[in-house]
Design an enzyme around this catalytic site. Structure first.
Site, mmCIF file in Angstrom:
data_model
loop_
_atom_site.group_PDB
_atom_site.id
_atom_site.type_symbol
_atom_site.label_atom_id
_atom_site.label_comp_id
_atom_site.label_asym_id
_atom_site.label_seq_id
_atom_site.Cartn_x
_atom_site.Cartn_y
_atom_site.Cartn_z
ATOM 1 N N ILE A 262 0.868 -1.177 0.000
ATOM 2 C CA ILE A 262 0.000 0.000 0.000
ATOM 3 C C ILE A 262 0.901 1.221 0.000
ATOM 4 O O ILE A 262 1.945 1.247 0.655
ATOM 5 C CB ILE A 262 -0.927 0.018 1.232
ATOM 6 C CG1 ILE A 262 -1.678 -1.311 1.375
ATOM 7 C CG2 ILE A 262 -1.920 1.177 1.146
ATOM 8 C CD1 ILE A 262 -2.492 -1.430 2.646
ATOM 9 N N GLU A 263 0.484 2.250 -0.717
ATOM 10 C CA GLU A 263 1.332 3.439 -0.867
ATOM 11 C C GLU A 263 1.659 4.111 0.449
ATOM 12 O O GLU A 263 2.629 4.872 0.552
ATOM 13 C CB GLU A 263 0.679 4.443 -1.820
ATOM 14 C CG GLU A 263 -0.722 4.868 -1.446
ATOM 15 C CD GLU A 263 -1.807 4.028 -2.124
ATOM 16 O OE1 GLU A 263 -2.870 4.590 -2.432
ATOM 17 O OE2 GLU A 263 -1.593 2.812 -2.324
ATOM 18 N N SER A 264 0.877 3.841 1.473
ATOM 19 C CA SER A 264 1.127 4.426 2.791
ATOM 20 C C SER A 264 2.381 3.877 3.455
ATOM 21 O O SER A 264 2.854 4.429 4.440
ATOM 22 C CB SER A 264 -0.081 4.170 3.703
ATOM 23 O OG SER A 264 -0.358 2.777 3.744
#
Length: 457
Positions: A262-264
């Site tokens: 996930i980009e987070s």
């Protein structure tokens, strides 16, 4: 609507916004759409890189991310309304290749961050936070701008109680900390006060509750999952139907064959959805979002599953401008433009669409009133021509049809069993797509309540 940046959404309080995703900041939309504040949309990964550039006293960054999308000054330059007149993005050429130069919007006077604990010397740990995000990058950018760094924490501990490797923001970057022990002001995510599962990596026993109920979202997600193979390892799932793909992999007992990111900053684990989007249960690693986007921009994702709001005759996708709400691109552009393979997914029409399945055939009970396959998208969030020239493999999957990106746009390659090509597909599109000479029927296993048997992947 009563949390986060929504607190600042008042005319006269804000002059200008510079962001990636506006979807959860609902109170800003009227101010932007009514030209009461200036507003710009920049890809999420680019904004993070701009923070890093600002911290290093650089004027901006050069990247390919955003080319041929609405961020490109060839189109809108990321400007969200008519009064937004600053040119933050320029198109340049280096060694005969096109790039975008993003100018830093200015110095940061204040930044508001959050950690879990502070020691007496104001070293900040993220012990109970589900993510590090780009907090360190922002703190450096603000401090080196001459600004003030303010960090909210839930607990004050004695010096020596925080392991040096657990310090995310060191005291040289912090001007003030605010102690807030009330859990309602210190939620771990937008929807969860605290869940230990977001912080630990452990083996989870497989669920025996049976497969998820077959509905239109699962039909689409199942077809998406069938693109996976043994050569694919690193995945990314967007919001909406792509989240269901992850659930399909889990019930087909093949999730362990792939690594979700996930980009987070999440690597591995079970990605969460809704207000918990961005975290995962039992992650294998949680890294800074700054480095996650470095990985993404360099082509680290093997296959990304992303949403589709609109699709046009030129192979462009829009997810950032739908209706009268300013949504923004978030990390969509960074991910869609750089993944080796991209699977866009969504229902074929919108606004009242109802379907059912009978004897492995799809029936349209009530057609949606809004067409999603349009002549020209309202905003280009993904440019089909750029993706094709870059060598990407790209598909669009709906409940009744599958398209593949080709040189002149999307080609229709599959239709669902029970669907009439002219009535249910072509008449519901504003343009005539290229149709494969080998048009196939979608796998009937997709339209069954039973598991599909994908464990050979």
């Amino acid at each position: 609507e009563e949390r986060g940046i929504n607190h600042f959404a008042h005319q006269g309080l804000l002059r200008e916004t510079f962001g990636a995703h506006y979807g959860t900041i609902r109170k800003l939309s009227p101010l932007i759409l009514e030209n009461k504040i200036k507003a710009y949309n920049i890809p999420q990964g680019v904004i993070i890189q701009l923070y890093r550039a600002l911290g290093a006293n650089l004027p901006g960054i050069i990247t390919h991310v955003g080319l041929e999308t609405f961020i490109d000054p060839k189109y809108e330059g990321g400007k969200l309304n008519s009064i937004s007149d600053e040119d933050y993005v320029r198109r340049i050429v280096i060694d005969d290749k096109d790039f975008l130069y993003y100018k830093n919007p200015g110095k940061i006077n204040y930044c508001l961050l959050r950690g879990s604990e502070s020691d007496e010397n104001v070293n900040i740990s993220f012990k109970k936070e589900g993510l590090n995000l780009d907090s360190l990058t922002i703190a450096i950018a603000c401090k080196n701008s001459g600004g003030k760094v303010i960090v909210q924490v839930g607990k004050l501990v004695k010096n020596g109680e925080i392991n040096p490797k657990d310090v995310v923001i060191p005291n040289i970057l912090v001007d003030y900390f605010v102690l807030s022990s009330d859990k309602k002001y210190h939620m771990q995510t937008g929807g969860t006060y605290f869940n230990e599962d977001f912080l630990v990596n452990k083996i989870v026993e497989k669920s025996i509750s049976g497969p998820r109920q077959l509905d239109i979202r699962k039909i689409i997600a199942r077809r998406c999952a069938m693109f996976l193979n043994k050569d694919i390892k690193v995945l990314n799932f967007g919001i909406g139907i792509p989240e269901i793909v992850s659930a399909v992999l889990d019930e087909e007992l093949i999730a362990q064959n792939f690594v979700t990111t996930i980009e987070s900053g999440i690597v591995g684990g079970i990605a969460q959805s809704g207000l918990d989007f961005g975290v995962a249960k039992y992650p294998e690693a949680i890294i800074d979002a700054t480095y996650q986007f470095d990985f993404y921009d360099g082509g680290g994702i093997d296959m990304a599953f992303l949403g589709m709001g609109e699709c046009d005759k030129d192979g462009n996708i829009n997810v950032s401008k739908l209706g009268n709400v300013v949504t923004g691109s978030g990390g969509f552009i960074d991910i869609a433009q750089n993944s080796k393979t991209v699977i866009f997914s969504g229902t074929f029409t919108a606004g009242g669409l109802k379907v059912d399945v009978d004897n492995h055939k799809l029936n349209i009970i009530n057609e949606g009133k809004n067409k999603k396959f349009v002549n020209t998208v309202a905003q280009i969030t993904y440019a089909g021509s750029y993706g094709f020239k870059s060598g990407q493999t790209v598909y669009v999957v709906t409940e009744r049809a599958v398209f593949k990106l080709c040189e002149n746009g999307f080609k229709l390659i599959e239709i669902a069993p029970g669907i009439n090509l002219d009535k249910d597909i072509l008449s519901q599109m504003e343009f005539m797509p290229e149709i494969s000479h080998e048009l196939k029927i979608m796998d009937i296993r997709i339209f069954s309540d039973k598991l599909m048997g994908l464990n050979n992947i």
